[in-house]
Design a protein around this motif. Structure first.
Motif, PDB file in Angstrom:
ATOM      1  N   ILE A   1     -10.442   1.316  -2.965  1.00  0.00           N
ATOM      2  CA  ILE A   1     -10.137  -0.010  -2.431  1.00  0.00           C
ATOM      3  C   ILE A   1     -11.278  -0.420  -1.509  1.00  0.00           C
ATOM      4  CG2 ILE A   1      -8.535  -1.388  -1.048  1.00  0.00           C
ATOM      5  CD1 ILE A   1      -6.296   0.444  -1.888  1.00  0.00           C
TER       6      ILE A   1
ATOM      7  N   ALA B   1      -5.412   2.457   2.845  1.00  0.00           N
ATOM      8  CA  ALA B   1      -6.463   2.055   1.905  1.00  0.00           C
ATOM      9  C   ALA B   1      -7.560   3.108   1.821  1.00  0.00           C
ATOM     10  CB  ALA B   1      -7.044   0.709   2.334  1.00  0.00           C
TER      11      ALA B   1
ATOM     12  N   LEU C   1       0.827  -1.204   0.000  1.00  0.00           N
ATOM     13  CA  LEU C   1       0.000   0.000   0.000  1.00  0.00           C
ATOM     14  C   LEU C   1       0.865   1.259   0.000  1.00  0.00           C
ATOM     15  CD1 LEU C   1      -2.767  -1.126   2.520  1.00  0.00           C
ATOM     16  CD2 LEU C   1      -3.079  -0.663   0.079  1.00  0.00           C
TER      17      LEU C   1
END
Length: 313
Positions: free
Chosen positions: A116, A110, A82
């Motif tokens: 996401i 996220a 990420l």
């Protein structure tokens, strides 16, 4: 009769039924349009030509097919993915998970990125998804990578008015090497990377991480048959240069690197395959005074790309 005399008179002045044409003729026509919009202007012709070229050019992504989806498993790997901007579609979080610092950071990253999906799942479901791997309660789903077609890379160079500078990988199976090559291609103004469809590294999460985000702007094309793809490049007037420890030329002496070129890099152990080596127009070597037997694909590609960029500057 008087009206007819007025119509046929040679006197100047407003005519019957003129509809105010003289008045409209005196009105302004508005601001002058930019050169690109003026018919017959040189800039207008250039703009039209570019527009037609873009319409003819194929889509840069997707013609090479899609890869397979991938799961990044474990707290540290998920957080690192990420952080590095690896594409992701869903973050799975185990129900009743021990909410430590890494879990909180994964959720924050996220949420900040957007796009996401966050899904909560019981541990047995995550075990099934990961085939029993130690996921530690975090699983990140990476969508399939959309590969370009080898022809797209040359077309993109032509669209920019530049000579193609492309790297092809022959037998390179480590995704980290692929990511390093993508990063070097981006750094030195290249137009993309070509990989074979089989027995070769693909754009996995590991390759994305090593590319340090440059994979988002540097296309990777996938060739069903690398030899045929190189032959197609040759027919288009692009020189094929293969790296080989026993190459006949040194990179500093090869003037071809300053023009349209595909640089072919083989595996660290085996080098170029026979058919690919025979397809190359030149085989070049990197002088190594230190006596090292070989360099990994990422380092070798970076050295030759630098020499190509230097010649083009």
């Amino acid at each position: 009769m008087a009206a007819n005399n007025r119509r046929m008179s040679g006197k100047k002045g407003a005519q019957v039924g003129s509809g105010g044409q003289r008045r409209r003729g005196l009105e302004g026509k508005g601001p002058t349009p930019p050169a690109e919009m003026r018919k017959g202007h040189k800039k207008n012709r250039i703009a039209n030509a570019k527009s037609k070229q873009v319409q003819r050019r194929p889509v840069a992504r997707g013609r090479g097919g899609k890869g397979t989806s991938e799961m990044v498993v474990g707290r540290n790997p998920v957080v690192e993915a990420l952080r590095e901007g690896v594409p992701a579609s869903t973050l799975y979080v185990q129900q009743f998970i021990d909410n430590d610092e890494r879990v909180r950071e994964a959720l924050q990253l996220a949420a900040e990125r957007g796009g996401i999906n966050l899904m909560e799942a019981p541990r047995p479901e995550l075990d099934r998804m990961t085939n029993g791997l130690n996921h530690q309660g975090l699983v990140l789903q990476v969508p399939p990578y959309e590969y370009a077609h080898p022809e797209d890379l040359a077309d993109a160079a032509a669209g920019e008015g530049e000579d193609p500078l492309i790297v092809a990988l022959d037998g390179v199976t480590d995704p980290r090497n692929l990511g390093a090559v993508v990063r070097s291609v981006s750094a030195f103004g290249g137009h993309g990377v070509v990989v074979p469809e089989r027995r070769a590294a693909g754009m996995t999460a590991g390759a994305w991480k090593t590319s340090a985000g440059t994979a988002a702007r540097t296309p990777v094309a996938r060739a069903t048959n690398l030899t045929r793809a190189l032959e197609s490049y040759k027919k288009a007037g692009i020189v094929i240069v293969g790296l080989a420890a026993d190459g006949e030329h040194e990179i500093g002496d090869l003037e071809a690197l300053g023009g349209p070129v595909v640089i072919v890099v083989g595996s660290e152990g085996k080098g170029l395959s026979r058919l690919v080596g025979e397809t190359c127009d030149f085989r070049v070597r990197i002088p190594m005074p230190g006596g090292a037997e070989s360099l990994n694909a990422g380092v070798a590609a970076g050295i030759v790309l630098y020499e190509a960029a230097r010649r083009r500057s």
